[in-house]
Design a protein around this motif. Structure first.
Motif, PDB file in Angstrom:
ATOM      1  N   TYR A  24       0.837  -1.191   0.000  1.00 53.95           N
ATOM      2  CA  TYR A  24       0.000   0.000   0.000  1.00 53.95           C
ATOM      3  C   TYR A  24       0.876   1.248   0.000  1.00 53.95           C
ATOM      4  O   TYR A  24       1.895   1.289   0.669  1.00 53.95           O
ATOM      5  CB  TYR A  24      -0.899   0.024   1.236  1.00 53.95           C
ATOM      6  CG  TYR A  24      -1.924  -1.079   1.260  1.00 53.95           C
ATOM      7  CD1 TYR A  24      -3.177  -0.882   0.689  1.00 53.95           C
ATOM      8  CD2 TYR A  24      -1.640  -2.302   1.840  1.00 53.95           C
ATOM      9  CE1 TYR A  24      -4.115  -1.906   0.713  1.00 53.95           C
ATOM     10  CE2 TYR A  24      -2.575  -3.324   1.861  1.00 53.95           C
ATOM     11  CZ  TYR A  24      -3.813  -3.115   1.299  1.00 53.95           C
ATOM     12  OH  TYR A  24      -4.742  -4.118   1.313  1.00 53.95           O
ATOM     13  N   SER A  25       0.448   2.240  -0.733  1.00 54.26           N
ATOM     14  CA  SER A  25       1.097   3.548  -0.742  1.00 54.26           C
ATOM     15  C   SER A  25       0.050   4.595  -0.383  1.00 54.26           C
ATOM     16  O   SER A  25      -1.088   4.520  -0.843  1.00 54.26           O
ATOM     17  CB  SER A  25       1.670   3.870  -2.121  1.00 54.26           C
ATOM     18  OG  SER A  25       2.619   2.912  -2.498  1.00 54.26           O
ATOM     19  N   ILE A  26       0.443   5.550   0.426  1.00 54.91           N
ATOM     20  CA  ILE A  26      -0.433   6.657   0.820  1.00 54.91           C
ATOM     21  C   ILE A  26       0.298   7.948   0.475  1.00 54.91           C
ATOM     22  O   ILE A  26       1.456   8.125   0.842  1.00 54.91           O
ATOM     23  CB  ILE A  26      -0.734   6.615   2.335  1.00 54.91           C
ATOM     24  CG1 ILE A  26      -1.397   5.287   2.714  1.00 54.91           C
ATOM     25  CG2 ILE A  26      -1.594   7.807   2.742  1.00 54.91           C
ATOM     26  CD1 ILE A  26      -1.539   5.084   4.205  1.00 54.91           C
ATOM     27  N   PHE A  27      -0.379   8.843  -0.237  1.00 55.37           N
ATOM     28  CA  PHE A  27       0.187  10.126  -0.640  1.00 55.37           C
ATOM     29  C   PHE A  27      -0.730  11.243  -0.143  1.00 55.37           C
ATOM     30  O   PHE A  27      -1.950  11.168  -0.317  1.00 55.37           O
ATOM     31  CB  PHE A  27       0.229  10.264  -2.166  1.00 55.37           C
ATOM     32  CG  PHE A  27       0.966   9.184  -2.891  1.00 55.37           C
ATOM     33  CD1 PHE A  27       2.276   9.378  -3.293  1.00 55.37           C
ATOM     34  CD2 PHE A  27       0.342   7.992  -3.216  1.00 55.37           C
ATOM     35  CE1 PHE A  27       2.951   8.396  -4.000  1.00 55.37           C
ATOM     36  CE2 PHE A  27       1.011   6.999  -3.920  1.00 55.37           C
ATOM     37  CZ  PHE A  27       2.315   7.199  -4.311  1.00 55.37           C
ATOM     38  N   PHE A  94      -7.015   2.440   5.477  1.00 52.25           N
ATOM     39  CA  PHE A  94      -8.068   3.454   5.451  1.00 52.25           C
ATOM     40  C   PHE A  94      -8.146   4.212   6.774  1.00 52.25           C
ATOM     41  O   PHE A  94      -8.384   5.419   6.795  1.00 52.25           O
ATOM     42  CB  PHE A  94      -9.430   2.839   5.113  1.00 52.25           C
ATOM     43  CG  PHE A  94      -9.597   2.525   3.660  1.00 52.25           C
ATOM     44  CD1 PHE A  94      -9.538   3.532   2.706  1.00 52.25           C
ATOM     45  CD2 PHE A  94      -9.799   1.228   3.230  1.00 52.25           C
ATOM     46  CE1 PHE A  94      -9.687   3.259   1.356  1.00 52.25           C
ATOM     47  CE2 PHE A  94      -9.946   0.935   1.886  1.00 52.25           C
ATOM     48  CZ  PHE A  94      -9.899   1.958   0.940  1.00 52.25           C
ATOM     49  N   GLN A  95      -7.909   3.524   7.877  1.00 56.25           N
ATOM     50  CA  GLN A  95      -7.902   4.185   9.180  1.00 56.25           C
ATOM     51  C   GLN A  95      -6.778   5.219   9.249  1.00 56.25           C
ATOM     52  O   GLN A  95      -6.984   6.345   9.711  1.00 56.25           O
ATOM     53  CB  GLN A  95      -7.747   3.134  10.278  1.00 56.25           C
ATOM     54  CG  GLN A  95      -7.803   3.681  11.675  1.00 56.25           C
ATOM     55  CD  GLN A  95      -7.653   2.590  12.728  1.00 56.25           C
ATOM     56  OE1 GLN A  95      -7.322   1.439  12.428  1.00 56.25           O
ATOM     57  NE2 GLN A  95      -7.877   2.951  13.971  1.00 56.25           N
ATOM     58  N   VAL A  96      -5.592   4.856   8.777  1.00 56.98           N
ATOM     59  CA  VAL A  96      -4.449   5.774   8.779  1.00 56.98           C
ATOM     60  C   VAL A  96      -4.718   6.954   7.835  1.00 56.98           C
ATOM     61  O   VAL A  96      -4.442   8.109   8.189  1.00 56.98           O
ATOM     62  CB  VAL A  96      -3.157   5.016   8.392  1.00 56.98           C
ATOM     63  CG1 VAL A  96      -2.028   5.974   8.091  1.00 56.98           C
ATOM     64  CG2 VAL A  96      -2.768   4.050   9.502  1.00 56.98           C
ATOM     65  N   ALA A  97      -5.255   6.681   6.653  1.00 58.33           N
ATOM     66  CA  ALA A  97      -5.567   7.756   5.707  1.00 58.33           C
ATOM     67  C   ALA A  97      -6.568   8.738   6.313  1.00 58.33           C
ATOM     68  O   ALA A  97      -6.445   9.955   6.134  1.00 58.33           O
ATOM     69  CB  ALA A  97      -6.106   7.179   4.406  1.00 58.33           C
ATOM     70  N   LEU A 110      -4.534  10.121  -1.444  1.00 60.32           N
ATOM     71  CA  LEU A 110      -4.403   9.105  -2.482  1.00 60.32           C
ATOM     72  C   LEU A 110      -3.859   7.814  -1.870  1.00 60.32           C
ATOM     73  O   LEU A 110      -2.860   7.833  -1.143  1.00 60.32           O
ATOM     74  CB  LEU A 110      -3.455   9.592  -3.583  1.00 60.32           C
ATOM     75  CG  LEU A 110      -3.145   8.598  -4.700  1.00 60.32           C
ATOM     76  CD1 LEU A 110      -4.408   8.221  -5.472  1.00 60.32           C
ATOM     77  CD2 LEU A 110      -2.090   9.170  -5.637  1.00 60.32           C
ATOM     78  N   ILE A 111      -4.535   6.703  -2.163  1.00 57.41           N
ATOM     79  CA  ILE A 111      -4.112   5.388  -1.683  1.00 57.41           C
ATOM     80  C   ILE A 111      -3.955   4.477  -2.893  1.00 57.41           C
ATOM     81  O   ILE A 111      -4.829   4.440  -3.763  1.00 57.41           O
ATOM     82  CB  ILE A 111      -5.153   4.769  -0.728  1.00 57.41           C
ATOM     83  CG1 ILE A 111      -5.390   5.674   0.476  1.00 57.41           C
ATOM     84  CG2 ILE A 111      -4.716   3.364  -0.299  1.00 57.41           C
ATOM     85  CD1 ILE A 111      -6.566   5.254   1.339  1.00 57.41           C
ATOM     86  N   GLU A 112      -2.853   3.756  -2.938  1.00 54.27           N
ATOM     87  CA  GLU A 112      -2.634   2.740  -3.965  1.00 54.27           C
ATOM     88  C   GLU A 112      -2.534   1.381  -3.291  1.00 54.27           C
ATOM     89  O   GLU A 112      -1.967   1.265  -2.209  1.00 54.27           O
ATOM     90  CB  GLU A 112      -1.314   2.960  -4.709  1.00 54.27           C
ATOM     91  CG  GLU A 112      -1.267   4.145  -5.598  1.00 54.27           C
ATOM     92  CD  GLU A 112       0.089   4.249  -6.306  1.00 54.27           C
ATOM     93  OE1 GLU A 112       1.084   3.636  -5.837  1.00 54.27           O
ATOM     94  OE2 GLU A 112       0.143   4.946  -7.314  1.00 54.27           O
ATOM     95  N   GLN A 113      -3.084   0.363  -3.944  1.00 52.10           N
ATOM     96  CA  GLN A 113      -2.910  -1.009  -3.490  1.00 52.10           C
ATOM     97  C   GLN A 113      -2.352  -1.806  -4.661  1.00 52.10           C
ATOM     98  O   GLN A 113      -2.901  -1.754  -5.764  1.00 52.10           O
ATOM     99  CB  GLN A 113      -4.221  -1.631  -3.038  1.00 52.10           C
ATOM    100  CG  GLN A 113      -4.060  -3.090  -2.626  1.00 52.10           C
ATOM    101  CD  GLN A 113      -5.380  -3.806  -2.480  1.00 52.10           C
ATOM    102  OE1 GLN A 113      -6.292  -3.598  -3.258  1.00 52.10           O
ATOM    103  NE2 GLN A 113      -5.470  -4.660  -1.481  1.00 52.10           N
ATOM    104  N   ASN A 114      -1.271  -2.507  -4.429  1.00 52.59           N
ATOM    105  CA  ASN A 114      -0.650  -3.321  -5.465  1.00 52.59           C
ATOM    106  C   ASN A 114      -0.343  -4.697  -4.909  1.00 52.59           C
ATOM    107  O   ASN A 114       0.118  -4.831  -3.783  1.00 52.59           O
ATOM    108  CB  ASN A 114       0.662  -2.682  -5.947  1.00 52.59           C
ATOM    109  CG  ASN A 114       0.418  -1.346  -6.598  1.00 52.59           C
ATOM    110  OD1 ASN A 114      -0.132  -1.266  -7.679  1.00 52.59           O
ATOM    111  ND2 ASN A 114       0.812  -0.275  -5.917  1.00 52.59           N
ATOM    112  N   LYS A 115      -0.584  -5.703  -5.720  1.00 55.13           N
ATOM    113  CA  LYS A 115      -0.186  -7.062  -5.350  1.00 55.13           C
ATOM    114  C   LYS A 115       1.328  -7.142  -5.508  1.00 55.13           C
ATOM    115  O   LYS A 115       1.899  -6.555  -6.413  1.00 55.13           O
ATOM    116  CB  LYS A 115      -0.871  -8.098  -6.239  1.00 55.13           C
ATOM    117  CG  LYS A 115      -2.383  -8.102  -6.104  1.00 55.13           C
ATOM    118  CD  LYS A 115      -2.784  -8.508  -4.705  1.00 55.13           C
ATOM    119  CE  LYS A 115      -4.292  -8.497  -4.570  1.00 55.13           C
ATOM    120  NZ  LYS A 115      -4.730  -8.543  -3.207  1.00 55.13           N
ATOM    121  N   THR A 116       1.966  -7.847  -4.600  1.00 58.92           N
ATOM    122  CA  THR A 116       3.419  -7.935  -4.627  1.00 58.92           C
ATOM    123  C   THR A 116       3.869  -9.265  -4.061  1.00 58.92           C
ATOM    124  O   THR A 116       3.074 -10.036  -3.517  1.00 58.92           O
ATOM    125  CB  THR A 116       4.049  -6.770  -3.829  1.00 58.92           C
ATOM    126  OG1 THR A 116       5.443  -6.727  -4.085  1.00 58.92           O
ATOM    127  CG2 THR A 116       3.794  -6.893  -2.346  1.00 58.92           C
TER     128      THR A 116
END
Length: 124
Positions: A24-27, A94-97, A110-116
């Motif tokens: 997850y990335s949060i911007f 989502f809680q942190v955002a 902005l939140i991104e979710q990527n499989k890794t």
């Protein structure tokens, strides 16, 4: 799936393997949505972000400072924070955002979710 030898093994059962997961990335920017100006010094903002991340992202995170622009005003650059969290769950993200959106008075985060695939590499 790639395997990496650890401690001289030759990819037998004691080798480390990548684990499937989500990244997850949060911007978000540091300018207040009402005033358009940064409401607190970057060092103070970063300290708050570190405190929140340390509490919620118990499996690790990385915080980067940068600059960016809102999608509605691409020419207006502001100080921004980029957080990368691995091996966490969507509800925590989502809680942190929500915490950051309220604390920094942002119109959106902005939140991104990527499989890794990830591996905590440890060379002995």
């Amino acid at each position: 799936m790639k395997r990496y030898a650890n401690d001289g093994c030759h990819c037998d059962s004691s080798c480390q393997e990548f684990t499937d997961g989500s990244f997850y990335s949060i911007f978000f920017g540091l300018n207040d949505k009402c005033t358009g100006a940064q409401s607190m010094p970057a060092a103070q903002a970063l300290a708050f972000v570190q405190e929140v991340c340390a509490y919620h992202f118990v499996n690790g995170y990385t915080i980067l400072e940068g600059s960016g622009a809102d999608r509605g005003s691409p020419n207006k650059i502001e100080a921004s924070i980029y957080i990368m969290a691995i091996n966490t769950d969507e509800s925590t993200v989502f809680q942190v955002a929500d915490i950051f959106q309220k604390h920094f008075n942002q119109s959106e985060v902005l939140i991104e979710q990527n499989k890794t695939q990830y591996l905590y590499y440890d060379q002995h």
